[in-house]
Every structure is written in C-alpha cells, then in structure tokens.
Design a protein around this motif. Structure first.
Motif, PDB file in Angstrom:
ATOM      1  N   LEU A   1       9.986 -10.493  -1.801  1.00 22.68           N
ATOM      2  CA  LEU A   1       9.758  -9.251  -2.538  1.00 22.68           C
ATOM      3  C   LEU A   1      10.835  -8.254  -2.124  1.00 22.68           C
ATOM      4  O   LEU A   1      11.080  -8.069  -0.923  1.00 22.68           O
ATOM      5  CB  LEU A   1       8.371  -8.680  -2.205  1.00 22.68           C
ATOM      6  CG  LEU A   1       7.185  -9.617  -2.454  1.00 22.68           C
ATOM      7  CD1 LEU A   1       5.893  -9.013  -1.921  1.00 22.68           C
ATOM      8  CD2 LEU A   1       7.045  -9.898  -3.941  1.00 22.68           C
ATOM      9  N   TYR A   2      11.442  -7.619  -3.119  1.00 29.36           N
ATOM     10  CA  TYR A   2      12.584  -6.740  -2.841  1.00 29.36           C
ATOM     11  C   TYR A   2      12.347  -5.435  -3.588  1.00 29.36           C
ATOM     12  O   TYR A   2      12.344  -5.415  -4.827  1.00 29.36           O
ATOM     13  CB  TYR A   2      13.843  -7.454  -3.335  1.00 29.36           C
ATOM     14  CG  TYR A   2      15.141  -6.751  -3.065  1.00 29.36           C
ATOM     15  CD1 TYR A   2      15.679  -6.703  -1.790  1.00 29.36           C
ATOM     16  CD2 TYR A   2      15.857  -6.159  -4.106  1.00 29.36           C
ATOM     17  CE1 TYR A   2      16.902  -6.074  -1.547  1.00 29.36           C
ATOM     18  CE2 TYR A   2      17.081  -5.540  -3.872  1.00 29.36           C
ATOM     19  CZ  TYR A   2      17.591  -5.498  -2.589  1.00 29.36           C
ATOM     20  OH  TYR A   2      18.785  -4.889  -2.347  1.00 29.36           O
ATOM     21  N   THR A   3      12.064  -4.368  -2.843  1.00 28.90           N
ATOM     22  CA  THR A   3      11.753  -3.089  -3.489  1.00 28.90           C
ATOM     23  C   THR A   3      11.851  -1.923  -2.504  1.00 28.90           C
ATOM     24  O   THR A   3      11.811  -2.121  -1.283  1.00 28.90           O
ATOM     25  CB  THR A   3      10.321  -3.108  -4.081  1.00 28.90           C
ATOM     26  OG1 THR A   3      10.018  -1.804  -4.599  1.00 28.90           O
ATOM     27  CG2 THR A   3       9.267  -3.473  -3.044  1.00 28.90           C
ATOM     28  N   THR A   4      11.943  -0.714  -3.049  1.00 34.09           N
ATOM     29  CA  THR A   4      11.947   0.489  -2.199  1.00 34.09           C
ATOM     30  C   THR A   4      10.517   0.933  -1.868  1.00 34.09           C
ATOM     31  O   THR A   4      10.324   1.814  -1.048  1.00 34.09           O
ATOM     32  CB  THR A   4      12.653   1.653  -2.934  1.00 34.09           C
ATOM     33  OG1 THR A   4      12.117   1.737  -4.246  1.00 34.09           O
ATOM     34  CG2 THR A   4      14.151   1.440  -3.001  1.00 34.09           C
ATOM     35  N   HIS A   5       9.508   0.333  -2.525  1.00 32.00           N
ATOM     36  CA  HIS A   5       8.119   0.778  -2.337  1.00 32.00           C
ATOM     37  C   HIS A   5       7.442   0.047  -1.175  1.00 32.00           C
ATOM     38  O   HIS A   5       6.556  -0.793  -1.370  1.00 32.00           O
ATOM     39  CB  HIS A   5       7.329   0.596  -3.633  1.00 32.00           C
ATOM     40  CG  HIS A   5       7.788   1.530  -4.698  1.00 32.00           C
ATOM     41  ND1 HIS A   5       7.217   2.760  -4.922  1.00 32.00           N
ATOM     42  CD2 HIS A   5       8.806   1.426  -5.566  1.00 32.00           C
ATOM     43  CE1 HIS A   5       7.866   3.365  -5.897  1.00 32.00           C
ATOM     44  NE2 HIS A   5       8.828   2.580  -6.310  1.00 32.00           N
ATOM     45  N   ALA A   6       7.896   0.388   0.028  1.00 33.61           N
ATOM     46  CA  ALA A   6       7.438  -0.337   1.214  1.00 33.61           C
ATOM     47  C   ALA A   6       5.929  -0.215   1.429  1.00 33.61           C
ATOM     48  O   ALA A   6       5.252  -1.209   1.686  1.00 33.61           O
ATOM     49  CB  ALA A   6       8.190   0.177   2.443  1.00 33.61           C
ATOM     50  N   LYS A   7       5.417   1.007   1.302  1.00 33.13           N
ATOM     51  CA  LYS A   7       3.994   1.218   1.626  1.00 33.13           C
ATOM     52  C   LYS A   7       3.098   0.342   0.768  1.00 33.13           C
ATOM     53  O   LYS A   7       2.153  -0.282   1.238  1.00 33.13           O
ATOM     54  CB  LYS A   7       3.629   2.691   1.366  1.00 33.13           C
ATOM     55  CG  LYS A   7       3.788   3.560   2.585  1.00 33.13           C
ATOM     56  CD  LYS A   7       3.093   4.877   2.323  1.00 33.13           C
ATOM     57  CE  LYS A   7       3.612   5.925   3.283  1.00 33.13           C
ATOM     58  NZ  LYS A   7       3.465   7.269   2.751  1.00 33.13           N
ATOM     59  N   THR A   8       3.401   0.310  -0.541  1.00 29.05           N
ATOM     60  CA  THR A   8       2.587  -0.472  -1.464  1.00 29.05           C
ATOM     61  C   THR A   8       2.616  -1.946  -1.081  1.00 29.05           C
ATOM     62  O   THR A   8       1.572  -2.609  -1.014  1.00 29.05           O
ATOM     63  CB  THR A   8       3.127  -0.312  -2.914  1.00 29.05           C
ATOM     64  OG1 THR A   8       3.259   1.070  -3.170  1.00 29.05           O
ATOM     65  CG2 THR A   8       2.249  -0.960  -3.938  1.00 29.05           C
ATOM     66  N   VAL A   9       3.817  -2.456  -0.799  1.00 26.80           N
ATOM     67  CA  VAL A   9       3.951  -3.882  -0.479  1.00 26.80           C
ATOM     68  C   VAL A   9       3.221  -4.201   0.826  1.00 26.80           C
ATOM     69  O   VAL A   9       2.459  -5.173   0.903  1.00 26.80           O
ATOM     70  CB  VAL A   9       5.447  -4.277  -0.397  1.00 26.80           C
ATOM     71  CG1 VAL A   9       5.608  -5.692   0.150  1.00 26.80           C
ATOM     72  CG2 VAL A   9       6.097  -4.183  -1.769  1.00 26.80           C
ATOM     73  N   VAL A  10       3.445  -3.369   1.837  1.00 25.23           N
ATOM     74  CA  VAL A  10       2.831  -3.633   3.145  1.00 25.23           C
ATOM     75  C   VAL A  10       1.303  -3.657   3.006  1.00 25.23           C
ATOM     76  O   VAL A  10       0.626  -4.565   3.509  1.00 25.23           O
ATOM     77  CB  VAL A  10       3.297  -2.587   4.184  1.00 25.23           C
ATOM     78  CG1 VAL A  10       2.485  -2.673   5.462  1.00 25.23           C
ATOM     79  CG2 VAL A  10       4.776  -2.778   4.479  1.00 25.23           C
ATOM     80  N   ALA A  11       0.763  -2.669   2.281  1.00 20.53           N
ATOM     81  CA  ALA A  11      -0.695  -2.598   2.116  1.00 20.53           C
ATOM     82  C   ALA A  11      -1.210  -3.829   1.373  1.00 20.53           C
ATOM     83  O   ALA A  11      -2.226  -4.428   1.751  1.00 20.53           O
ATOM     84  CB  ALA A  11      -1.072  -1.321   1.368  1.00 20.53           C
TER      85      ALA A  11
END
Ligand SMILES: C[S@@+](CC[C@H](N)C(=O)[O-])C[C@H]1O[C@@H](n2cnc3c(N)ncnc32)[C@H](O)[C@@H]1O
Length: 420
Positions: free
Chosen positions: A379-389
């Motif tokens: 997964l490659y994105t700037t939306h770290a919080k969403t991905v981590v959660a």
C-alpha cells in the motif's frame, strides 16, 4: 514602423527585434546585411539575438560567420548559437569507470539489490563500481565533481576540476552542459553571478554552457551537509520507460514504481492486482520483472483506463495485463484470488476520491479476502493514519515492512503486508 535602415540606432534595434519575432522569407539575409554595416555596439547584440530567434540552417550559418566585438556581443552570440544548435550528438561513455546513481529516497536498498555490487552513500545516492546498464531503479548516473561546505557555492565552483574526459568521449572535444542550482533559494543576481563564475571556471576545462543543446547537466546541489557539484550525462536517450505514451495526473514516478514492484514480488508466476491502477505503471513494471506473471488493473476513471490500455499496448504486454473500468472497492471487480497486490491509492486530490477512508477500508477488505496465504500486498499513500488503523484491525494481514519514500517533494508512506 522603424526599419533596419533607420537613421536612429534605437529604431534599427527595434526593427531587428521585431524581425526576429516575425521571421519569414528574407529575414536572415536582411539581418546579415544590417549586421555587416552596423557600428553601434548596443544595437549589434539585438541583431544577433534576432538571428537566433529565427533559427534554422540559414541563421546558423550567419551566426557562424560573426566575430564578437564586445562582451555583450559574445553573450548574445552564445545565446543565439545555443538556440539554433541541434540535439547534442557525438558523445559516448568512455570505459566503465565507477559512478554514482541518484535513486528514490527511502528505496536505496531496493536500487542496491537490483544493481548488485552497489553501496549506500547517503540518502538518495548509491555508488556503483562500474557503469551499469539498464537499471530501472535509478533516476540517473552521475559523476561527483566537487564537494564543499554547505552553501559555499562560489568557493566550491572555483575549486572544481571537471575531468570529464575520463568518463566521456566527445567528437568535438568539448562538452556542452546545462547549469543548475538545486535545493537553494537565491536571488536572480546571485544565480547569474554563480553561472558567470561557472562559465569562467569550466570553459578552460573544455566545458561550454549551452542550455538548449547539452550533453550533460552540471548540477550544484545544496545539501544540508555539503555543497556538491555533479556532472549528470544526458547524451544517451533514456528509453527505459518509453511505454509511457499516456499519463494521468497522479501517475507514479516509473523509477519508484520499478522499486515497489520489487518489494512486493513473491514469485515469477504470480497473479497480481492493482485496484487503483491509473496509467498502469506499477502493473507494467511488475510484469517486466517476470514473464510468467498475469496481472489485472482496475480504475474508476475512464481516462485512466484509456491511458493504461495505451501504455500496456506500447509495452507489448497486452497478453498478460488486463485493465478494466471499475471500483477497486467493489469485491466483484477483483479476481477471486491473487498472490500480489500493488496499490498506489488515491491521495484525495481528485473528485472521484471522496470518502477515501471508505475506499481504503473496502480495498483492504478485498486484499484480505483475495490474497493467497503467503501472498503480499503493498500500500502506497500519504494517508498513514487511515492505513495504520485499518491494518491494525485486519488480523489476516501482517505488516512486514513500513517505510517512507520521498518523491517529487512529497513524503509517502509504504506498507508491505503478508497474508498469514
Ligand atoms: C495515485 S493514482 C494511481 C496512479 C498510478 N499508479 C499511475 O502510475 O498512473 C490513484 C488512482 O486511483 C483511481 N481511483 C480513485 N477512486 C477509485 C476507486 N474507487 N476505484 C478504483 N480506482 C479509483 C484514480 O482514478 C487514480 O487513477
């Protein structure tokens, strides 16, 4: 309207500038005649520049005959000749001396693994014992010319010795270059002073400032720890990503894509999915790694699917890559199983990308559902919080790697997950 025969020098100057813009039949001949009889020092450079602006073989021949009479004329001639010169030809690499390569920051290890005997130098730079061929995970090959203190631009340029002939063969025995100063904010005056100094320093070394037709970039880079001058040869056409005949606004850099494809690789016969494929760069880079892979791409944008289709055909990979219009969050759009997922998720700058959290949740759900045991997703994105959660809540997927990649001035998060 003044003419080239005007009594007033200012009139002749204005006429030359206008003729340079207008061009047309007889323009070069008229300027050539006018220049032959022009005695006013501040009018002649405008006539020379006008010839450069008109361009073409006739103007090039006229410019070749001129002997500069003043510094201003020398500068005008340099600019005009630069404008009319064709692409730089007659250059080749000499031998296989050690070189450096610029690589994506955060993916240096991937570039090193592809290159083989390379070593890490610092963020974004690796060293290679000899000039490599065909690497996909590097931006460019480069030669270090000089290092100095941070922001000591002028001092570093003054001390620089460009022994370019050790690396490059030039039929004309000169090397045309384009000068640039990177990562530094300076005034126009400061830049021009530095450029002048570079010209004075490098001209006796056989280097010619030629910003329109050059065989190498001469880059002064202002790093936090040092000022570095790099010579980056550009005379070889970079055909590696020639399949990119179409682009979409959010296309990933193909060098970064080549690195990501290597990070997710599980085998040479993998089934691969890109649920937000855009112009298809990740799919193509993954397909080029292994001839036994079968790949499918999904995108909600018809423009993206048209772009991807064109690129896949240009890459000669239509037999193995299928792309189709659909919602990557929709389970029905996915194949029933896969071994690898490459997802450069939308960052949320476009209209289709509303409710990103929902889309991310549905895509991660599809990954968990379709990925074969032992399979990998990236997964490659700037939306770290969403991905981590999301990944915390998805027991089937274990995070095996997390890192940040810097590309185009943006820091992007990258997660590699494995299906247990
Ligand atoms: C960051 S771009 C991918 C760029 C791609 N890697 C490339 O090199 O061209 C994200 C893509 O997601 C697509 N997208 C947005 N919402 C989507 C959805 N619900 N389903 C599938 N694709 C979607 C956008 O159209 C865009 O092409």
């Amino acid at each position: 309207m003044p003419t080239l025969h005007d009594e007033s020098p200012q009139g002749r100057r204005i006429a030359a500038i206008a003729l340079g813009k207008r061009g047309g039949a007889g323009a070069v001949a008229a300027l050539r005649t006018a220049l032959a009889r022009e005695e006013v020092a501040w009018v002649r450079p405008s006539m020379i520049l006008a010839l450069g602006k008109i361009g073409g073989d006739e103007a090039r021949a006229a410019l070749a005959e001129i002997d500069a009479r003043s510094d201003a004329e020398t500068e005008a001639l340099r600019k005009a000749r630069d404008r009319v010169s064709g692409p730089a030809v007659g250059f080749s690499w000499r031998g296989d001396a050690p070189v450096f390569a610029a690589v994506p920051v955060g993916l240096e290890d991937v570039a090193i693994a592809e290159a083989g005997r390379a070593t890490f130098v610092r963020r974004g730079i690796i060293a290679l014992p000899s000039r490599p061929r065909g690497l996909r995970c590097i931006y460019d090959l480069r030669i270090l010319i000089a290092e100095g203190d941070p922001r000591a631009f002028a001092e570093t340029v003054k001390r620089a010795e460009v022994r370019w002939r050790e690396w490059i063969h030039s039929e004309s025995d000169v090397l045309p270059y384009r000068f640039s100063l990177e990562n530094a904010r300076v005034t126009k005056q400061e830049f021009n002073d530095l450029l002048r100094l570079a010209r004075e320093t490098f001209s006796p070394q056989g280097l010619v400032d030629s910003p329109s037709s050059y065989a190498a970039m001469l880059r002064v880079e202002a790093d936090a720890d040092a000022t570095r001058i790099w010579l980056v040869p550009t005379f070889e056409a970079d055909e590696r990503f020639a399949y990119r005949v179409n682009d979409v606004g959010a296309s990933i850099n193909p060098v970064v894509a080549a690195c990501l494809a290597r990070l997710v690789r599980r085998g040479d016969r993998s089934g691969v999915v890109d649920p937000t494929c855009g112009s298809g760069t990740l799919l193509i880079e993954r397909a080029l790694l292994d001839g036994g892979t079968m790949l499918s791409g999904i995108d909600i944008s018809p423009t993206a699917i048209r772009a991807a289709t064109g690129n896949v055909i240009a890459a000669g990979l239509a037999a193995r890559i299928a792309v189709r219009l659909g919602d990557g969050g929709d389970a029905a759009a996915w194949p029933t199983q896969c071994d690898e997922v490459l997802a450069n998720l939308p960052f949320g700058m476009r209209t289709e990308d509303r409710n990103l959290d929902g889309l991310y949740r549905r895509i991660v759900g599809n990954i968990a559902r379709t990925l074969n045991p032992g399979g990998r997703a990236l997964l490659y994105t700037t939306h770290a919080k969403t991905v981590v959660a999301l990944l915390r809540r998805t027991a089937k997927l274990q995070v095996i790697e997390e890192r940040r990649v810097e590309t185009g001035g943006v820091s992007v998060g990258l997660w590699v997950v494995e299906r247990g």
